[in-house]
Design a protein around this motif. Sequence first.
Motif, PDB file in Angstrom:
ATOM      1  N   LEU A 161       0.840  -1.203   0.000  1.00 14.91           N
ATOM      2  CA  LEU A 161       0.000   0.000   0.000  1.00 14.91           C
ATOM      3  C   LEU A 161       0.877   1.256   0.000  1.00 14.91           C
ATOM      4  CD1 LEU A 161      -2.915   1.169   0.285  1.00 14.91           C
ATOM      5  CD2 LEU A 161      -2.478   1.259   2.735  1.00 14.91           C
ATOM      6  N   VAL A 162       1.952   1.217   0.814  1.00 13.32           N
ATOM      7  CA  VAL A 162       2.902   2.336   0.862  1.00 13.32           C
ATOM      8  C   VAL A 162       4.272   1.807   0.431  1.00 13.32           C
ATOM      9  CG1 VAL A 162       3.962   4.107   2.324  1.00 13.32           C
ATOM     10  CG2 VAL A 162       1.613   3.356   2.782  1.00 13.32           C
ATOM     11  N   MET A 163       4.789   2.344  -0.670  1.00 17.11           N
ATOM     12  CA  MET A 163       6.078   1.881  -1.218  1.00 17.11           C
ATOM     13  C   MET A 163       7.048   3.054  -1.295  1.00 17.11           C
ATOM     14  SD  MET A 163       6.889  -1.201  -1.968  1.00 17.11           S
ATOM     15  CE  MET A 163       8.330  -1.091  -2.986  1.00 17.11           C
ATOM     16  N   LEU A 164       8.243   2.838  -0.739  1.00 17.46           N
ATOM     17  CA  LEU A 164       9.271   3.883  -0.793  1.00 17.46           C
ATOM     18  C   LEU A 164      10.450   3.404  -1.642  1.00 17.46           C
ATOM     19  CD1 LEU A 164      10.424   6.613   0.273  1.00 17.46           C
ATOM     20  CD2 LEU A 164      11.443   5.300   2.154  1.00 17.46           C
ATOM     21  N   PHE A 165      10.770   4.145  -2.690  1.00 16.04           N
ATOM     22  CA  PHE A 165      11.952   3.864  -3.507  1.00 16.04           C
ATOM     23  C   PHE A 165      13.060   4.766  -2.994  1.00 16.04           C
ATOM     24  CE2 PHE A 165       8.446   2.337  -5.893  1.00 16.04           C
ATOM     25  CZ  PHE A 165       8.917   1.268  -6.642  1.00 16.04           C
ATOM     26  N   MET A 166      14.153   4.159  -2.543  1.00 13.54           N
ATOM     27  CA  MET A 166      15.183   4.936  -1.838  1.00 13.54           C
ATOM     28  C   MET A 166      16.570   4.380  -2.117  1.00 13.54           C
ATOM     29  SD  MET A 166      14.710   3.313   1.998  1.00 13.54           S
ATOM     30  CE  MET A 166      16.283   3.946   2.607  1.00 13.54           C
ATOM     31  N   LYS A 167      17.570   5.112  -1.623  1.00  9.04           N
ATOM     32  CA  LYS A 167      18.946   4.612  -1.694  1.00  9.04           C
ATOM     33  C   LYS A 167      19.223   3.883  -0.381  1.00  9.04           C
ATOM     34  CE  LYS A 167      20.547   8.148  -4.865  1.00  9.04           C
ATOM     35  NZ  LYS A 167      21.449   9.276  -5.118  1.00  9.04           N
ATOM     36  N   GLY A 168      19.366   2.548  -0.473  1.00  5.60           N
ATOM     37  CA  GLY A 168      19.507   1.732   0.729  1.00  5.60           C
ATOM     38  C   GLY A 168      18.183   1.071   1.056  1.00  5.60           C
ATOM     39  N   ASN A 169      18.012   0.681   2.335  1.00  3.75           N
ATOM     40  CA  ASN A 169      16.756   0.044   2.731  1.00  3.75           C
ATOM     41  C   ASN A 169      16.357   0.495   4.131  1.00  3.75           C
ATOM     42  OD1 ASN A 169      18.341  -1.436   4.583  1.00  3.75           O
ATOM     43  ND2 ASN A 169      18.813  -2.931   2.987  1.00  3.75           N
ATOM     44  N   LYS A 170      15.265  -0.085   4.645  1.00  2.00           N
ATOM     45  CA  LYS A 170      14.761   0.303   5.971  1.00  2.00           C
ATOM     46  C   LYS A 170      15.859   0.291   7.026  1.00  2.00           C
ATOM     47  CE  LYS A 170       9.849  -0.840   6.335  1.00  2.00           C
ATOM     48  NZ  LYS A 170       8.860  -1.723   6.888  1.00  2.00           N
ATOM     49  N   GLY A 171      16.713  -0.733   6.948  1.00  2.00           N
ATOM     50  CA  GLY A 171      17.752  -0.898   7.967  1.00  2.00           C
ATOM     51  C   GLY A 171      18.902   0.066   7.831  1.00  2.00           C
ATOM     52  N   ALA A 172      19.237   0.445   6.586  1.00  2.00           N
ATOM     53  CA  ALA A 172      20.395   1.314   6.385  1.00  2.00           C
ATOM     54  C   ALA A 172      20.194   2.189   5.158  1.00  2.00           C
ATOM     55  CB  ALA A 172      21.655   0.455   6.214  1.00  2.00           C
ATOM     56  N   ALA A 173      19.895   3.472   5.420  1.00  2.00           N
ATOM     57  CA  ALA A 173      19.749   4.425   4.309  1.00  2.00           C
ATOM     58  C   ALA A 173      21.139   4.777   3.789  1.00  2.00           C
ATOM     59  CB  ALA A 173      19.036   5.675   4.798  1.00  2.00           C
ATOM     60  N   LYS A 174      21.241   4.954   2.452  1.00  4.56           N
ATOM     61  CA  LYS A 174      22.547   5.251   1.852  1.00  4.56           C
ATOM     62  C   LYS A 174      22.679   6.718   1.435  1.00  4.56           C
ATOM     63  CE  LYS A 174      24.461   0.985   1.491  1.00  4.56           C
ATOM     64  NZ  LYS A 174      24.216   0.129   0.354  1.00  4.56           N
ATOM     65  N   CYS A 175      21.698   7.573   1.809  1.00  4.17           N
ATOM     66  CA  CYS A 175      21.862   9.010   1.553  1.00  4.17           C
ATOM     67  C   CYS A 175      21.020   9.767   2.572  1.00  4.17           C
ATOM     68  CB  CYS A 175      21.473   9.394   0.124  1.00  4.17           C
ATOM     69  SG  CYS A 175      19.706   9.654  -0.127  1.00  4.17           S
ATOM     70  N   GLY A 176      21.374  11.018   2.800  1.00  3.71           N
ATOM     71  CA  GLY A 176      20.721  11.832   3.832  1.00  3.71           C
ATOM     72  C   GLY A 176      19.232  12.004   3.606  1.00  3.71           C
ATOM     73  N   PHE A 177      18.824  12.203   2.334  1.00  2.46           N
ATOM     74  CA  PHE A 177      17.396  12.421   2.045  1.00  2.46           C
ATOM     75  C   PHE A 177      16.595  11.160   2.371  1.00  2.46           C
ATOM     76  CE2 PHE A 177      19.499  15.160  -1.289  1.00  2.46           C
ATOM     77  CZ  PHE A 177      19.297  16.340  -0.594  1.00  2.46           C
ATOM     78  N   SER A 178      17.172   9.987   1.986  1.00  6.84           N
ATOM     79  CA  SER A 178      16.487   8.721   2.273  1.00  6.84           C
ATOM     80  C   SER A 178      16.381   8.510   3.788  1.00  6.84           C
ATOM     81  CB  SER A 178      17.242   7.549   1.625  1.00  6.84           C
ATOM     82  OG  SER A 178      17.151   7.631   0.219  1.00  6.84           O
ATOM     83  N   ARG A 179      17.458   8.879   4.499  1.00  6.11           N
ATOM     84  CA  ARG A 179      17.470   8.710   5.964  1.00  6.11           C
ATOM     85  C   ARG A 179      16.361   9.555   6.597  1.00  6.11           C
ATOM     86  NH1 ARG A 179      22.394  10.122   6.769  1.00  6.11           N
ATOM     87  NH2 ARG A 179      23.171   8.094   6.146  1.00  6.11           N
ATOM     88  N   GLN A 180      16.237  10.794   6.126  1.00  8.26           N
ATOM     89  CA  GLN A 180      15.227  11.700   6.701  1.00  8.26           C
ATOM     90  C   GLN A 180      13.800  11.203   6.442  1.00  8.26           C
ATOM     91  OE1 GLN A 180      15.789  16.048   6.133  1.00  8.26           O
ATOM     92  NE2 GLN A 180      17.770  15.501   5.283  1.00  8.26           N
ATOM     93  N   ILE A 181      13.565  10.698   5.240  1.00  7.42           N
ATOM     94  CA  ILE A 181      12.202  10.244   4.913  1.00  7.42           C
ATOM     95  C   ILE A 181      11.855   8.991   5.720  1.00  7.42           C
ATOM     96  CG2 ILE A 181      12.506   8.679   2.919  1.00  7.42           C
ATOM     97  CD1 ILE A 181      10.350  10.415   1.469  1.00  7.42           C
TER      98      ILE A 181
END
Length: 332
Positions: free
Chosen positions: A244-264
């Motif tokens: 239902l809610v999908m996030l496309f990001m750099k990295g994953n839930k456990g470890a974001a690979k960029c600041g914007f992904s970490r913040q979201i």
Amino acid sequence: VQGGAEKMANFVEVTTQQQFEDFLARAGKCLTVVHFQAAWAPQCEQMNEVMAELAKEHMHTTFIKLEAEAVPEVSEKYEVSSVPTFLFFKGGEKVDRLDGAHAPELTKKVQRLAVTKSVGETAETSTTDLNQRLKKLINAAPCMLFMKGSPQEPRCGFSRQIVALLKEHNIQFSSFDILSDEDVRQGLKTYSNWPTYPQLYVNGELVGGLDIVKELAESGELENTCPKAVNLEHRLKTIINQSLVMLFMKGNKGAAKCGFSRQILEILNSTGVDYDTFDILQDEEVRQGLKTYSNWPTYPQLYVKGELIGGLDIVKELKESGDLMSVLKGES
């Protein structure tokens, strides 16, 4: 701004062509980063702050500020037509370029280029690395377009025309902006023995440039040339609707690979709503294809019920306005 940064030996302002050439000569094989700026542009001021920070980390790199309009000979020589533009030099030769105020990209390029090769490493090693990277990019999607700018904002007439042709024939394609990466821009010419852009690849093979695509379109062969392209759209739809809610990001839930992904991630976690993530760094086809599919050029991207909500800024605004929960639940 006369801050402490101004006094750093490796962060300097240059006002004449002669000064510029002297600095390049003096730097030798060390990296020189030149910021073509304008005093009236706030984004240039922000990028100077980024440069000041980088100058502290990279003492052997020279960072130069240059008022683009004040030294037109230099700006024209290197085809600088907008600010901010960054050029990277080694041994007096331009080795890379970055258009626009992209702090993460600037940092990445400086880190990559400031590394001086160890004695044992030859030019061949770096050529092999680049060729592997080019191969990966060419095969990133069934139909890959290397162009100036993005499908949303082509930066030259030929790129604009080829994008229009592909869209007119309903061809799903991914693209790569060669203006964002000088290594790819120069390397691909040699790799494919094709000196100009745009370049279209299908299933890892070069089809050609605008003229050839025009010919294929006129003869009715263009759709047959890009056979598997439709599959990408189907694949993107499937992933977008995976949850239902999908996030496309750099990295994953456990470890974001960029600041914007970490913040979201922090914002989503604070809502307690269930969501899934997709790591675009693991899949170049999705990474490039989704930009075109959604007409949204950056990451992270958040989808609810298969519809694009937006990136970090939009999610922040929704949180501040109190609408985030109802959007995530698909109520609005």
